[in-house]
Scaffold this motif. Structure first.
Motif, PDB file in Angstrom:
ATOM      1  N   GLY A  93       0.016 -11.616   9.772  1.00 19.43           N
ATOM      2  CA  GLY A  93      -0.791 -12.449  10.661  1.00 19.43           C
ATOM      3  C   GLY A  93      -0.345 -12.341  12.110  1.00 19.43           C
ATOM      4  N   THR A  94       0.962 -12.356  12.315  1.00 22.90           N
ATOM      5  CA  THR A  94       1.493 -12.244  13.680  1.00 22.90           C
ATOM      6  C   THR A  94       1.223 -10.864  14.270  1.00 22.90           C
ATOM      7  N   LEU A  95       1.448  -9.823  13.471  1.00 22.93           N
ATOM      8  CA  LEU A  95       1.192  -8.458  13.951  1.00 22.93           C
ATOM      9  C   LEU A  95      -0.287  -8.259  14.270  1.00 22.93           C
ATOM     10  N   ARG A  96      -1.151  -8.819  13.448  1.00 18.87           N
ATOM     11  CA  ARG A  96      -2.589  -8.703  13.706  1.00 18.87           C
ATOM     12  C   ARG A  96      -2.972  -9.407  15.002  1.00 18.87           C
ATOM     13  N   ASN A  97      -2.467 -10.619  15.189  1.00 19.60           N
ATOM     14  CA  ASN A  97      -2.796 -11.374  16.399  1.00 19.60           C
ATOM     15  C   ASN A  97      -2.294 -10.691  17.661  1.00 19.60           C
ATOM     16  N   ASN A  98      -1.255  -9.867  17.517  1.00 23.50           N
ATOM     17  CA  ASN A  98      -0.724  -9.134  18.661  1.00 23.50           C
ATOM     18  C   ASN A  98      -1.275  -7.715  18.751  1.00 23.50           C
ATOM     19  N   GLY A  99      -2.272  -7.403  17.934  1.00 27.84           N
ATOM     20  CA  GLY A  99      -2.939  -6.116  18.038  1.00 27.84           C
ATOM     21  C   GLY A  99      -2.164  -4.942  17.474  1.00 27.84           C
ATOM     22  N   ALA A 100      -1.137  -5.201  16.631  1.00 29.13           N
ATOM     23  CA  ALA A 100      -0.326  -4.112  16.102  1.00 29.13           C
ATOM     24  C   ALA A 100      -0.880  -3.566  14.785  1.00 29.13           C
ATOM     25  N   ILE A 101      -1.536  -4.400  13.999  1.00 26.84           N
ATOM     26  CA  ILE A 101      -2.133  -3.925  12.756  1.00 26.84           C
ATOM     27  C   ILE A 101      -3.565  -4.436  12.676  1.00 26.84           C
ATOM     28  N   ARG A 102      -4.329  -3.798  11.813  1.00 23.42           N
ATOM     29  CA  ARG A 102      -5.745  -4.124  11.673  1.00 23.42           C
ATOM     30  C   ARG A 102      -6.020  -4.657  10.283  1.00 23.42           C
ATOM     31  N   GLN A 103      -6.870  -5.679  10.221  1.00 25.33           N
ATOM     32  CA  GLN A 103      -7.331  -6.222   8.950  1.00 25.33           C
ATOM     33  C   GLN A 103      -8.735  -5.703   8.683  1.00 25.33           C
ATOM     34  N   ARG A 104      -8.927  -5.149   7.525  1.00 30.54           N
ATOM     35  CA  ARG A 104     -10.207  -4.535   7.164  1.00 30.54           C
ATOM     36  C   ARG A 104     -11.322  -5.572   7.159  1.00 30.54           C
ATOM     37  N   ALA A 105     -12.383  -5.290   7.865  1.00 31.40           N
ATOM     38  CA  ALA A 105     -13.517  -6.207   7.934  1.00 31.40           C
ATOM     39  C   ALA A 105     -14.396  -6.044   6.700  1.00 31.40           C
ATOM     40  N   GLY A 106     -15.123  -7.103   6.368  1.00 29.92           N
ATOM     41  CA  GLY A 106     -16.100  -7.024   5.299  1.00 29.92           C
ATOM     42  C   GLY A 106     -15.602  -7.379   3.919  1.00 29.92           C
ATOM     43  N   LEU A 107     -14.332  -7.792   3.796  1.00 27.44           N
ATOM     44  CA  LEU A 107     -13.800  -8.175   2.493  1.00 27.44           C
ATOM     45  C   LEU A 107     -13.690  -9.696   2.410  1.00 27.44           C
ATOM     46  N   PRO A 108     -14.120 -10.293   1.297  1.00 27.89           N
ATOM     47  CA  PRO A 108     -13.936 -11.741   1.142  1.00 27.89           C
ATOM     48  C   PRO A 108     -12.463 -12.090   1.035  1.00 27.89           C
ATOM     49  N   THR A 109     -12.147 -13.323   1.372  1.00 27.83           N
ATOM     50  CA  THR A 109     -10.757 -13.778   1.334  1.00 27.83           C
ATOM     51  C   THR A 109     -10.137 -13.597  -0.044  1.00 27.83           C
ATOM     52  N   SER A 110     -10.941 -13.786  -1.081  1.00 23.98           N
ATOM     53  CA  SER A 110     -10.417 -13.728  -2.439  1.00 23.98           C
ATOM     54  C   SER A 110     -10.288 -12.307  -2.990  1.00 23.98           C
ATOM     55  N   SER A 111     -10.744 -11.302  -2.257  1.00 27.62           N
ATOM     56  CA  SER A 111     -10.711  -9.927  -2.761  1.00 27.62           C
ATOM     57  C   SER A 111      -9.278  -9.412  -2.865  1.00 27.62           C
ATOM     58  N   SER A 112      -9.020  -8.638  -3.928  1.00 31.83           N
ATOM     59  CA  SER A 112      -7.694  -8.037  -4.105  1.00 31.83           C
ATOM     60  C   SER A 112      -7.632  -6.619  -3.544  1.00 31.83           C
ATOM     61  N   LYS A 113      -8.707  -6.148  -2.947  1.00 27.96           N
ATOM     62  CA  LYS A 113      -8.732  -4.797  -2.400  1.00 27.96           C
ATOM     63  C   LYS A 113      -7.783  -4.692  -1.209  1.00 27.96           C
ATOM     64  N   PRO A 114      -7.200  -3.508  -0.974  1.00 24.84           N
ATOM     65  CA  PRO A 114      -6.300  -3.338   0.179  1.00 24.84           C
ATOM     66  C   PRO A 114      -7.059  -3.528   1.490  1.00 24.84           C
ATOM     67  N   ARG A 115      -6.376  -4.136   2.484  1.00 24.84           N
ATOM     68  CA  ARG A 115      -7.093  -4.483   3.709  1.00 24.84           C
ATOM     69  C   ARG A 115      -6.275  -4.312   4.995  1.00 24.84           C
ATOM     70  N   TRP A 116      -5.056  -3.741   4.920  1.00 29.18           N
ATOM     71  CA  TRP A 116      -4.190  -3.697   6.099  1.00 29.18           C
ATOM     72  C   TRP A 116      -3.845  -2.258   6.482  1.00 29.18           C
ATOM     73  N   ALA A 117      -3.825  -1.993   7.797  1.00 29.45           N
ATOM     74  CA  ALA A 117      -3.400  -0.684   8.315  1.00 29.45           C
ATOM     75  C   ALA A 117      -2.847  -0.868   9.720  1.00 29.45           C
ATOM     76  N   LEU A 118      -1.899  -0.015  10.098  1.00 31.25           N
ATOM     77  CA  LEU A 118      -1.350  -0.055  11.447  1.00 31.25           C
ATOM     78  C   LEU A 118      -2.388   0.422  12.456  1.00 31.25           C
ATOM     79  N   GLU A 119      -2.393  -0.181  13.631  1.00 33.05           N
ATOM     80  CA  GLU A 119      -3.172   0.379  14.733  1.00 33.05           C
ATOM     81  C   GLU A 119      -2.464   1.655  15.194  1.00 33.05           C
ATOM     82  N   SER A 120      -3.234   2.685  15.521  1.00 30.14           N
ATOM     83  CA  SER A 120      -2.644   3.985  15.849  1.00 30.14           C
ATOM     84  C   SER A 120      -1.731   3.917  17.062  1.00 30.14           C
ATOM     85  N   HIS A 121      -2.098   3.089  18.055  1.00 26.33           N
ATOM     86  CA  HIS A 121      -1.264   3.007  19.260  1.00 26.33           C
ATOM     87  C   HIS A 121       0.094   2.374  18.958  1.00 26.33           C
TER      88      HIS A 121
END
Length: 332
Positions: free
Chosen positions: A82-110
């Protein structure tokens, strides 16, 4: 995340991971299995389950020695990610419901670029300073927030509320699509004068149509307590009828136990049990949740199916000798 190449891509071919993939990671894997094929095998394993991870470690002749406890993934997800996302370091995949177990996190390239092993010494420190100045000020964080909101809007489920109620955006999920059908298709057909009072979503998200009207009714909404997926009042009946609705995408129909819980909740909101009706909504009669849980529906409740919007299923007690139960009937 770097080991699995979970770095956000602009071409839509991003590798996403779950927090569990980090929890299962261990030093021996990082140190000895460094080829591209090794990393692909590891990614496939963590994308499945812990058993697949254990099988791969056995194949590699490595002893399981995870660096984190299994239940620490919540801290990783909620606090660190959550902290890394708010600071623009990682990205949370859009379009997934909160309850989904699918993977949703990746580092921002920069941000991932800061871990380039060729970046050393003063050049490394300068890169950190540059990234910090570009991404950690208030304006940059606001831009990152705006970008996430824009991406989420591309996937949200927009619901048209009855009458002059306007619209409501729900998170992308099957339950949201079912609720959309209930509000836009079932309610106008079934109710005389429907008013959507509340819609609750995963993650303690609560939509309240009119707080002043709820206060007048003596209804106090507390997200920490049990809540139905939707509460719709039919103002065209006397007294007003309150429809308590559950949208079932995976589980959670209105069973006898659930009905008792919801009636207790309604009583706490100063709603008479005699004024309550119950609806369990499914996507289809052929859907897995409907086939599994139809037998568990509580007496004196209704069921509705998104793909058959003009029909309604009623489950009730036989009224007595000569009485008739009509299990399926068209909605008004």
């Amino acid at each position: 995340m770097i080991y699995t190449n979970a770095v956000a891509s602009t071409d839509g071919d991003t590798v996403w991971i779950r927090p569990s993939g980090i929890i299962w990671q261990q030093a021996d894997v990082l140190a000895t299995r460094t080829s591209t094929e090794d990393r692909l095998q590891w990614y496939r394993a963590i994308s499945k389950n812990h058993v697949a991870v254990q099988d791969l470690l056995k194949e590699w002749d490595l002893t399981s020695a995870p660096r984190f406890r299994e239940n620490s993934r919540e801290t990783l997800r909620d606090e660190i990610f959550g902290t890394l996302r708010n600071n623009g370091a990682i990205r949370q995949r859009a379009g997934l419901p909160t309850s989904s177990s699918k993977p949703r996190w990746a580092l921002e390239s920069h941000f991932a670029n800061l871990f380039d092993p060729l970046l050393t010494g003063d050049e490394f420190l300068a890169a950190i300073d540059t990234w910090t100045s570009e991404h950690l000020d208030a304006g940059s964080r606001l831009k990152a927030l705006r970008s996430r909101a824009t991406a989420d809007r591309d996937h949200e489920v927009l619901v048209q509320l009855p009458g002059e109620g306007g619209t409501r955006s729900l998170e992308p999920s099957e339950s949201s699509r079912i609720l959309k059908g209930v509000i836009e298709e079932w309610a106008p057909r079934r109710l005389n004068d429907p008013l959507v009072l509340t819609i609750s979503e995963p993650g303690d998200k609560l939509y309240v149509q009119d707080q002043q009207q709820l206060s007048t009714l003596g209804i106090n909404i507390d997200v920490s307590n049990l809540l139905p997926d939707a509460l719709i009042a039919d103002l065209g009946t006397n007294p007003v009828t309150f429809w308590i609705i559950e949208a079932v995408a995976t589980d959670g129909p209105i069973t006898d136990h659930r009905k008792d819980q919801l009636l207790t909740w309604a009583a706490d909101q100063h709603i008479s049990p005699d004024s309550c009706q119950f609806l369990t909504a499914f996507s289809s009669r052929g859907s897995s949740p409907a086939r599994r849980r139809l037998k568990d529906l509580a007496a004196s409740t209704y069921a509705w199916y998104l793909d058959e919007p003009t029909m309604e299923l009623q489950w009730d007690q036989i009224s007595g000798r000569g009485g008739t139960v009509i299990p399926i009937r068209p909605s008004r």
